[in-house]
Write an enzyme that holds these catalytic residues in place. Structure first.
Site, short mmCIF file in Angstrom:
data_model
loop_
_atom_site.label_atom_id
_atom_site.label_comp_id
_atom_site.label_asym_id
_atom_site.label_seq_id
_atom_site.Cartn_x
_atom_site.Cartn_y
_atom_site.Cartn_z
N LYS A 6 57.09 29.01 -51.30
CA LYS A 6 56.40 30.08 -50.62
C LYS A 6 54.90 30.01 -50.81
O LYS A 6 54.13 30.70 -50.16
CB LYS A 6 56.88 31.43 -51.20
CG LYS A 6 58.35 31.66 -51.17
CD LYS A 6 58.67 32.95 -52.00
CE LYS A 6 60.06 32.89 -52.50
NZ LYS A 6 60.38 34.00 -53.41
N GLY A 7 54.50 29.18 -51.78
CA GLY A 7 53.10 29.18 -52.24
C GLY A 7 52.05 28.96 -51.17
O GLY A 7 50.94 29.46 -51.27
N GLU A 43 50.09 22.53 -48.83
CA GLU A 43 50.58 22.94 -50.15
C GLU A 43 49.62 23.93 -50.79
O GLU A 43 48.44 23.99 -50.42
CB GLU A 43 50.69 21.70 -51.06
CG GLU A 43 52.11 21.30 -51.43
CD GLU A 43 52.84 22.28 -52.33
OE1 GLU A 43 52.68 23.51 -52.21
OE2 GLU A 43 53.59 21.80 -53.19
N ASP A 44 50.12 24.69 -51.76
CA ASP A 44 49.25 25.59 -52.50
C ASP A 44 48.48 24.84 -53.59
O ASP A 44 47.27 24.99 -53.73
CB ASP A 44 50.04 26.77 -53.11
CG ASP A 44 51.26 26.33 -53.93
OD1 ASP A 44 51.57 25.11 -53.98
OD2 ASP A 44 51.92 27.21 -54.50
N ASP A 101 49.97 19.56 -58.69
CA ASP A 101 49.89 19.55 -60.15
C ASP A 101 50.21 18.12 -60.61
O ASP A 101 49.32 17.27 -60.61
CB ASP A 101 50.89 20.60 -60.65
CG ASP A 101 50.85 20.84 -62.14
OD1 ASP A 101 49.78 20.63 -62.74
OD2 ASP A 101 51.88 21.23 -62.72
N LYS A 141 45.07 19.92 -59.48
CA LYS A 141 44.78 19.78 -60.92
C LYS A 141 44.80 18.29 -61.25
O LYS A 141 45.83 17.77 -61.69
CB LYS A 141 45.89 20.45 -61.75
CG LYS A 141 45.84 21.95 -61.82
CD LYS A 141 46.92 22.41 -62.81
CE LYS A 141 47.32 23.83 -62.59
NZ LYS A 141 48.53 24.19 -63.36
N PHE A 188 47.01 27.69 -65.93
CA PHE A 188 47.96 28.27 -64.99
C PHE A 188 47.23 29.21 -64.05
O PHE A 188 46.69 30.24 -64.47
CB PHE A 188 49.10 28.98 -65.72
CG PHE A 188 50.27 29.18 -64.80
CD1 PHE A 188 51.19 28.15 -64.60
CD2 PHE A 188 50.43 30.36 -64.08
CE1 PHE A 188 52.25 28.30 -63.71
CE2 PHE A 188 51.48 30.52 -63.20
CZ PHE A 188 52.39 29.50 -63.01
N VAL A 189 47.19 28.87 -62.79
CA VAL A 189 46.43 29.66 -61.82
C VAL A 189 47.35 30.46 -60.89
O VAL A 189 48.47 30.06 -60.61
CB VAL A 189 45.45 28.78 -61.00
CG1 VAL A 189 44.35 28.23 -61.86
CG2 VAL A 189 46.19 27.62 -60.31
N ASP A 224 52.02 32.06 -57.59
CA ASP A 224 52.64 33.14 -58.36
C ASP A 224 52.74 32.84 -59.85
O ASP A 224 52.71 31.69 -60.28
CB ASP A 224 54.06 33.39 -57.84
CG ASP A 224 55.01 32.27 -58.24
OD1 ASP A 224 54.72 31.09 -57.91
OD2 ASP A 224 56.02 32.54 -58.92
N ARG A 246 51.02 36.71 -55.81
CA ARG A 246 50.76 35.86 -54.63
C ARG A 246 49.76 36.53 -53.68
O ARG A 246 49.08 35.87 -52.92
CB ARG A 246 52.07 35.62 -53.85
CG ARG A 246 53.08 34.77 -54.57
CD ARG A 246 54.18 34.34 -53.60
NE ARG A 246 55.38 33.87 -54.27
CZ ARG A 246 55.59 32.63 -54.68
NH1 ARG A 246 54.64 31.73 -54.53
NH2 ARG A 246 56.72 32.29 -55.26
P1 IMP Z 1 53.87 19.32 -58.83
O1 IMP Z 1 55.12 18.73 -58.26
O2 IMP Z 1 53.81 19.15 -60.32
O3 IMP Z 1 52.62 18.83 -58.16
O4 IMP Z 1 54.00 20.87 -58.67
C1 IMP Z 1 53.61 21.54 -57.59
C2 IMP Z 1 54.20 22.93 -57.59
O5 IMP Z 1 54.25 23.53 -58.89
C3 IMP Z 1 53.28 23.79 -56.78
O6 IMP Z 1 53.66 23.77 -55.43
C4 IMP Z 1 53.45 25.15 -57.42
O7 IMP Z 1 54.54 25.82 -56.83
C5 IMP Z 1 53.79 24.88 -58.86
N1 IMP Z 1 52.57 25.01 -59.72
C6 IMP Z 1 51.93 24.03 -60.36
N2 IMP Z 1 50.88 24.49 -61.06
C7 IMP Z 1 50.84 25.82 -60.83
C8 IMP Z 1 49.96 26.87 -61.28
O8 IMP Z 1 48.97 26.67 -62.01
N3 IMP Z 1 50.25 28.12 -60.83
C9 IMP Z 1 51.30 28.39 -60.01
N4 IMP Z 1 52.15 27.44 -59.58
C10 IMP Z 1 51.93 26.16 -59.99
MG MG Z 2 54.67 25.16 -54.39
#
Ligand code: IMP
Ligand code: MG
Length: 175
Positions: A41-42, A97-98, A101, A130, A151-152, A158, A164
């Protein structure tokens, strides 16, 4: 767990940056139809601001993928909970994407699109990134802001499904 919230990027700065991204996207696609696929949902808050500023035909679709728990980060096994509704064959697709990470989610989504959707072009756009946390090398075409390894929340992101709706980006500080 006790925590407090600290502002990181104020509303005006986020809004201005989204406008810049939209203008860049508009220029790069030069009048072509763009299929913006938001990851639920991000991405919802970012996507809705972004598309309003793009002056070229935009079609919106969504996809939902499961996020792995922190203890299983290494597996990077991403499940598709809801696929796109539209037929994206031969289309210009922009994944929205939001936050990126580790990059594992996006890497899987990109692979899935390349293997099974037959799109014409595939690009990626994220509000936040990040870089310090990256585990895989992926190309992101449009990045709003690089953020530190914290953590943002806000603007769609969220903490336990909350925050959100914050119209700015903040950091959760655990005490
Ligand atoms: P990745 O697969 O590690 O890149 O994770 C991406 C997903 O993790 C994002 O779409 C977010 O839903 C969640 N996520 C990663 N870091 C944060 C954060 O700092 N705050 C909130 N959600 C996060
Ligand atoms: Mg996400």
């Amino acid at each position: 767990m006790n925590y407090r919230i600290e502002n990181l990027i104020d509303r005006k700065t986020v809004e201005n940056r989204i406008k810049e991204l939209a203008k860049q996207i508009e220029k790069d696609y030069a009048g072509e139809e763009v299929y913006c696929v938001g990851l639920l949902k991000g991405s919802v808050v970012f996507l809705s601001d972004l598309v309003k500023e793009i002056n070229t035909p935009v079609i919106i679709d969504f996809m939902s993928v499961s996020s792995y728990g922190s203890e299983t980060v290494s597996s990077g096994d991403v499940k598709i909970l809801k696929d796109t509704d539209l037929d994206l064959r031969g289309k210009h697709v922009l994944i929205v994407e939001d936050i990126i990470d580790t990059g594992l989610t996006l890497e899987h989504v990109i692979r899935y699109f390349k293997e099974s959707k037959g799109v014409k072009t595939l690009k990626t756009c994220t509000l936040l990134s990040k870089p310090e946390r990256r585990k895989v090398n992926i190309d992101i075409d449009y990045v709003g802001f690089d953020v530190p390894d914290k953590f943002v929340i806000g603007y769609g992101l969220d903490y336990d499904q909350k925050y959100r709706n914050l119209p700015y980006i903040a950091v959760v500080v655990f005490e």
